[in-house]
Design an enzyme around this catalytic site. Structure first.
Site, PDB file in Angstrom:
ATOM      1  N   ASP A 352      -6.886 -14.156  14.362  1.00 54.72           N
ATOM      2  CA  ASP A 352      -6.951 -13.179  13.056  1.00 54.72           C
ATOM      3  C   ASP A 352      -8.344 -13.104  12.651  1.00 54.72           C
ATOM      4  O   ASP A 352      -9.217 -13.862  12.893  1.00 54.72           O
ATOM      5  CB  ASP A 352      -6.031 -13.629  12.231  1.00 54.72           C
ATOM      6  N   ASP A 544      -3.182 -17.156   9.532  1.00 54.86           N
ATOM      7  CA  ASP A 544      -2.879 -17.657   8.375  1.00 54.86           C
ATOM      8  C   ASP A 544      -1.374 -18.381   8.438  1.00 54.86           C
ATOM      9  O   ASP A 544      -0.991 -18.944   7.305  1.00 54.86           O
ATOM     10  CB  ASP A 544      -3.073 -16.815   7.311  1.00 54.86           C
ATOM     11  N   ASP A 548       1.275 -13.586  10.126  1.00 52.11           N
ATOM     12  CA  ASP A 548       1.117 -13.492  11.498  1.00 52.11           C
ATOM     13  C   ASP A 548       2.034 -14.449  12.139  1.00 52.11           C
ATOM     14  O   ASP A 548       2.210 -14.768  13.551  1.00 52.11           O
ATOM     15  CB  ASP A 548      -0.343 -14.096  11.971  1.00 52.11           C
TER      16      ASP A 548
END
Length: 650
Positions: A352, A544, A548
């Site tokens: 991410d 995180d 996700d």
């Protein structure tokens, strides 16, 4: 002055008390190690004296029953504990344990008159067991030190009066007084002015971490400067440190495939070894003309000792435990030894952007307002409106503009989902949000936002377009280093983000990430990871752990950044990086690879040496002493190899 002297005396007294405790702890540890080795030392001294009498002095009185009793006395300190373990294993239904093999091998040696060998086998086996205990103790030391150093008592401020109570009795909302040098027992919010803390217990980094008023401080942090007041916001049992300790302590429950295979293998292998030893002892009677029971029993006993699987049973779990300990020492928490194996084989790292490769802290970069508007006045209005939002963008604007001007009264404040905020000031409409908000209310603008790299916040006042602010996240200091290290090891990197594609491409270019995709919804991220998995390549996803979760679920390994910021990350991911540093991603992979390498080195060493000595034994060239090396010697070498990972610098 008198108060100052009193404080100084108190600090000196505390220091002396701490040094005294440290000395006592060191002394107790030394005594503990001596106690572990004491039975082996006693047995060794009695055995050496017996061998000296047997081969050098050869007195007339050291014969017959007296000699037998002497060797039995040498055997007792090291033999009784193993015989006891063997009996307990049999009563539990586990007949063919390593204790059983050692017991029948040594008792058999006594039965055929090989007393020195019988004692020596058990002595070296016991020494191996002690080294195993010390190695496991060392592997647990980092975890145990966290548990032991967690304060049991805290000082709370009750009506301006300091009061010492048990940490587990502290309630949410209580205020803790933390003096310099003291370790925090519970998570909370710093309500004093800024201070520095040592976060080594949580992150593995001893570099001071400066906190300002209103920042979160966590259990395990050590106050480095002035007296601080912390308002507790989490119960003792729910603190981040408690969760971390629970996680690492339970990590050994998740076994790696290699470890599970060796356990199953030992359960099948050991009984086979026992029956083969019986066959070696008795079958030659039917095929050998000059069969001598004592000779073939001795060969069977040698075979038993050589074949004992303790080198594998001991060193492989120890290798994995060492890997978990090495990770913990560096602020990387593996939820099980199986994840050490999995991460060692990873070919793709998908990550991410926000909070993983960037700080997740937004800052205002530029303000582009039309000249006909009073920039300062509009910014003050925007600041007042954004004060109604908890979004990171609102925080960035607040930091940029400063304190809220409470004289400015906004009315009809409304949040437009996914677009921004709307309010009225002195009868005039104020809009702050993205350009979709401008479109919704028919505000015309002449800005080409596709060319703007940063996140854009548009502003309109009195149905006129005022302009926009650009807001950007900061790339983490070690993010580029992390990507370079992954590239060197041949691992492909991909960045997925729900942020604006132009921003994602900009960050990816800065970091050297070739594949990057922006404007993605959670389900889009899942599809991207599925595409990689369709190529039969293993994937680790770094995020995180909350937004996700779907991607982590389909990844081979889920790595959570934000171990210090979100409880959900600890629950969701397979591996937790406590200090949010991207450089810990390649480090975690390296720890996995080194652990796997050490485990396979031990497997090859154990089987290789045992095979050679078994061949020598079959040819009548190996004695009980070679058998001892093939078993206990290899076990010791495997243990020493396994603990190597704890000394490595990653």
């Amino acid at each position: 002055m008198e108060h100052c002297c009193s404080d100084s005396h108190h600090e000196t007294k505390e220091k002396n008390h701490s040094e005294h405790d440290e000395h006592n702890h060191s002394s107790q540890e030394g005594k503990s190690i001596l106690n572990l080795f004491l039975p082996s030392l006693i047995s060794l001294l009695i055995l050496l004296y017996a061998i000296f009498l047997d081969h050098f002095i050869k007195p007339d009185w050291f014969l017959g029953w007296f000699r037998v009793v002497w060797y039995i006395v040498a055997y007792i300190p090291v033999g009784i504990p193993v015989l006891k373990e063997s009996l307990e294993s049999i009563l539990k239904g586990d007949i063919f344990s390593e204790f059983f093999l050692m017991s029948i091998a040594t008792i058999g040696a006594f039965a055929i008159g090989e007393f020195p060998e019988g004692v020596a086998v058990m002595l070296f086996y016991s020494v191996g067991e002690v080294f195993q205990s010390l190695a496991v103790k060392r592997a647990k030391a980092n975890i145990k030190s966290l548990l032991d150093e967690r304060p049991d008592q805290v000082t709370i401020i009750n009506g301006n009066i300091p009061q010492t109570i048990k940490a587990e009795n502290v309630k949410i909302g209580d205020v803790i007084q933390l003096k310099p040098g003291e370790k925090l027992a519970l998570d909370g919010i710093l309500i004093s002015d800024g201070n520095s803390f040592n976060t080594a217990a949580l992150t593995g980094e001893s570099k001071p971490d400066t906190k300002t008023k209103g920042d979160i401080v966590l259990a395990g942090m050590i106050n480095l400067n002035t007296v601080s007041l912390i308002e507790v916001n989490t119960l003792y049992s729910d603190s981040k440190l408690s969760k971390i300790l629970e996680l690492v302590q339970n990590a050994t429950a998740q076994k790696a495939p290699t470890e599970l295979f060796i356990r199953k293998f030992a359960k099948i292998y050991t009984p086979i070894v026992v029956f083969l030893a019986i066959a070696i002892c008795f079958l030659p009677y039917f095929f050998v003309s000059d069969y001598i029971f004592r000779v073939w029993l001795y060969k069977a006993l040698i075979f038993l000792v050589i074949s004992c699987p303790c080198a594998l049973v001991i060193s492989i779990p120890l290798g994995y435990f060492g890997g978990i300990g090495a990770g913990s020492k560096n602020g990387i928490l593996f939820k099980g030894s199986n994840f050490l194996d999995t991460i060692a084989k990873i070919k793709n790292v998908v990550m991410d952007k926000t909070g993983t490769m960037t700080e997740g802290v937004f800052m205002v970069q530029e303000v582009h307002f039309k000249p006909e508007f009073n920039k300062d006045e509009i910014l003050k209005l925007v600041n007042v409106l954004e004060n109604n939002s908890t979004h990171p963008v609102a925080t960035a604007i607040h930091h940029f503009v400063g304190e809220i001007d409470h004289h400015l009264k906004l009315e009809n404040i409304e949040e437009i989902a996914g677009k921004g905020l709307k309010a009225t000031y002195e009868g005039k409409q104020l809009l702050v949000g993205n350009f979709k908000l401008m479109d919704k209310f028919g505000i015309s603008y002449d800005t080409d936002i596709s060319k703007v790299v940063y996140t854009v916040i548009a502003v309109a006042f009195d149905k006129k377009f005022v302009g926009y602010l650009t807001i950007a996240d900061t790339i983490k200091a070690d993010a580029e280093k992390a990507i370079n290290q992954l590239k060197i090891t041949g691992i492909k990197t991909t960045m997925l983000s729900g942020d604006k594609d132009a921003v994602v491409q900009y960050v990816a270019q800065k970091l050297g990430i070739r594949n990057a995709f922006g404007d993605l919804l959670p389900e889009d991220k899942v599809e991207k990871v599925k595409e990689i998995k369709a190529r039969k390549e293993s994937v680790a996803f770094v995020g995180d752990g909350v937004n996700d979760a779907p991607v982590i679920a389909i990844s081979d390994v889920g790595i959570a950044m934000g171990g210090l910021g979100s409880d959900a990350t600890i629950e969701t991911a397979d591996i937790v990086i406590q200090d949010d540093k991207p450089s810990k991603i390649p480090m975690a992979i390296k720890i996995g690879k080194e652990t796997k390498k050490i485990v396979w080195e031990n497997i090859i060493l154990a089987f290789g040496v045992k095979a050679i000595v078994l061949i020598l034994g079959a040819g009548g060239l190996a004695t009980m002493w070679e058998a001892v090396f093939a078993d206990v010697g290899v076990a010791l070498l495997s243990i020493l190899n396994a603990v190597r990972i704890q000394r490595m610098k990653f």
